[in-house]
Design an enzyme around this catalytic site. Structure first.
Site, PDB file in Angstrom:
ATOM      1  CE  LYS A  44      -0.549  -0.326   5.004  1.00  9.59           C
ATOM      2  NZ  LYS A  44      -1.065  -0.886   6.070  1.00  9.59           N
ATOM      3  NE  ARG A 139      -7.104   0.446  11.001  1.00 10.84           N
ATOM      4  CZ  ARG A 139      -5.884   0.078  10.382  1.00 10.84           C
ATOM      5  NH1 ARG A 139      -4.959   1.069  10.710  1.00 10.84           N
ATOM      6  NH2 ARG A 139      -5.673  -0.850   9.957  1.00 10.84           N
ATOM      7  CE1 TYR A 271      14.857  30.506   7.895  1.00  9.67           C
ATOM      8  CE2 TYR A 271      14.805  28.019   7.188  1.00  9.67           C
ATOM      9  CZ  TYR A 271      14.641  29.560   6.992  1.00  9.67           C
ATOM     10  OH  TYR A 271      14.761  29.808   5.409  1.00  9.67           O
ATOM     11  CG  MET A 319      11.559  23.590   1.483  1.00  8.78           C
ATOM     12  SD  MET A 319      10.720  24.892   0.489  1.00  8.78           S
ATOM     13  CE  MET A 319       9.522  25.467   1.673  1.00  8.78           C
TER      14      MET A 319
HETATM   15  C1  LIG Z   1      -0.750  -1.902   6.658  1.00  6.15           C
HETATM   16  C2  LIG Z   1      -1.397  -3.216   6.946  1.00  6.15           C
HETATM   17  C3  LIG Z   1      -0.680  -4.555   7.233  1.00  6.15           C
HETATM   18  C4  LIG Z   1       0.911  -4.295   7.120  1.00  6.15           C
HETATM   19  O1  LIG Z   1       1.646  -3.940   8.391  1.00  6.15           O
HETATM   20  P1  LIG Z   1       2.844  -3.701   8.718  1.00  6.15           P
HETATM   21  O2  LIG Z   1       2.945  -3.488   9.898  1.00  6.15           O
HETATM   22  O3  LIG Z   1       3.369  -2.654   7.750  1.00  6.15           O
HETATM   23  O4  LIG Z   1       3.612  -4.979   8.477  1.00  6.15           O
HETATM   24  C5  LIG Z   1      -1.189  -5.643   7.276  1.00  6.15           C
HETATM   25  N1  LIG Z   1      -2.430  -5.628   7.176  1.00  6.15           N
HETATM   26  C6  LIG Z   1      -3.206  -4.694   7.179  1.00  6.15           C
HETATM   27  C7  LIG Z   1      -4.810  -4.735   7.067  1.00  6.15           C
HETATM   28  C8  LIG Z   1      -2.694  -3.530   6.981  1.00  6.15           C
HETATM   29  O5  LIG Z   1      -3.501  -2.154   6.787  1.00  6.15           O
END
Ligand SMILES: *Cc1c(COP(=O)(O)O)cnc(C)c1O
EC number: 5.1.1.1
Length: 377
Positions: A44, A139, A271, A319
């Site tokens: 993802k 969630r 800064y 930046m």
């Molecule tokens: C992101 C995610 C993972 C992988 O999580 P990691 O901690 O990066 O291994 C697995 N399952 C779901 C549903 C996720 O959203």
């Protein structure tokens, strides 16, 4: 000449990390009579900032690819990935369903509204689906009391040829830091999903890398783990560095010194003068700033490698630039190579810790303006 910053993505490190995950799953401490789980490589967020096309190459040996975005899934198909693809949030509207159908993309079903949409749909080929239980992450997913009825609706959709292979899925909230909380989630899953047909998928990176945990998740049957971050060579744990887990960094962020000068005792750099020199200090300026994805919150002292020597950042990240301490690197000069994180530099996790965040965020936040070089070896 372009600015000297670049990110380097190593396909061999991706392959190495996938193998390391499989070795963990095969660990002899795990029941030898159990078939090793299949691996969904989680890609993802543009493969955690590494690029979808790199993921398709580097994780070619994975059993499946899992992600969130339908467009990314289609890009995997266009890049030639013919194996399973799972959308971890499923789909969002009825118009997504023909695209899933066309590209043979599997879905997570986590809410009744998705079942409603499927009940109105017709497809050319049945869609494979994982029905998600909320076992305590609070969630996504069906509540334990809703799970069996939801699974029943999925089985009815299977009868009608809308859904194909079904599986049971849940996600851990504290696999990285609380074994008891994880054990409670497994117990909720066992109770809610007991006796339902289909594969099972529970483990993220932290659970996958916890010795033998997958074998405690489901008594038998096909299991799929879903590692993400560890495949990119970063750790899901606070206290267990990636190198100790046998992982190699996939992304290396490099740049060069574009200036070097002496900061006189008492003078501040950058800064806000958040760092003032206690004595005359040689300072280098690196072509890397928060607009490249380097964290602005990295405090003075964040590790950085200059000319092969580990040193530290000084003052606030700008930046486009940041300052580093050259006292440990007397040979450094304009043009000297700097590794911000990755191979030959500090682990991204250490830079993240010094910035109050996690490696995940830094990898995902690599800015589009940074040129990416692919190491195809
Ligand atoms: C992101 C995610 C993972 C992988 O999580 P990691 O901690 O990066 O291994 C697995 N399952 C779901 C549903 C996720 O959203």
């Amino acid at each position: 000449m372009p600015r000297p910053i670049s990110a380097h993505i190593s396909w061999s490190a991706m392959r190495h990390n996938l193998l390391a995950v499989r070795r963990h799953l095969d660990s002899p401490r795990v029941a030898a009579d159990r078939a090793r789980p299949h691996v969904w490589a989680v890609i993802k967020a543009n493969a955690y900032g590494h690029g979808i096309l790199n993921a398709v190459q580097g994780f070619a040996a994975a059993d499946g690819l899992a992600m969130l975005d339908l467009n990314e899934a289609v890009r995997c198909r266009e890049a030639g990935w013919s194996g399973p693809i799972l959308l971890l949030e499923g789909f969002f509207e009825p118009a997504d369903i023909p695209v899933l159908d066309q590209h043979r993309i599997s879905i997570t079903v986590h809410c009744a509204e998705q079942l409603d949409m499927l009940e109105q749909a017709s497809v050319g080929r049945p869609l494979d689906a994982m029905v998600k239980l909320d076992s305590g992450m609070n969630r996504l997913g069906f509540q334990p009391a809703e799970y069996r009825p939801a699974y029943g609706r999925a089985l009815a959709l299977q009868q009608r040829g809308v859904l194909g292979a079904l599986g049971r899925m849940t996600h851990f909230a504290r696999a990285d830091d609380d074994a008891q909380a994880t054990a409670r989630q497994i117990a909720v899953f066992d109770e809610a999903a007991r006796g339902l047909p289909g594969s099972a998928s529970l483990c993220n990176s932290a659970a996958t890398l916890t010795d033998g945990l997958w074998a405690r998740c489901v008594a038998a049957g096909e299991q799929w783990v879903r590692p993400g971050i560890c495949l990119y060579g970063a750790t899901p744990f606070d206290e267990r560095p990636a190198a100790g887990l046998g992982l190699r960094p996939v992304m290396t962020l490099r740049s060069r010194l574009i200036s070097a000068h002496v900061l006189p005792a008492g003078a501040g750099v950058g800064y806000g003068y958040t760092y003032t020199a206690p004595h005359d200090t040689r300072v280098g300026v690196v072509a890397c700033g928060y607009a490249d994805g380097y964290p602005r919150h990295a405090a003075t002292g964040t590790p950085v490698c200059v000319g092969g020597v580990m040193t530290r950042t000084l003052g606030r990240v700008s930046m486009d630039m940041l300052a580093v301490d050259l006292d440990p690197v007397p040979h450094a000069e304009v043009g000297t190579e700097v590794v911000l994180w990755g191979e030959g530099g500090p682990p991204v996790d250490d830079v993240a810790r010094a910035s109050g965040t996690v490696g995940y965020e830094l990898l995902c936040a690599l800015a589009p303006r940074v040129p990416v070089h692919i190491e195809r070896d």
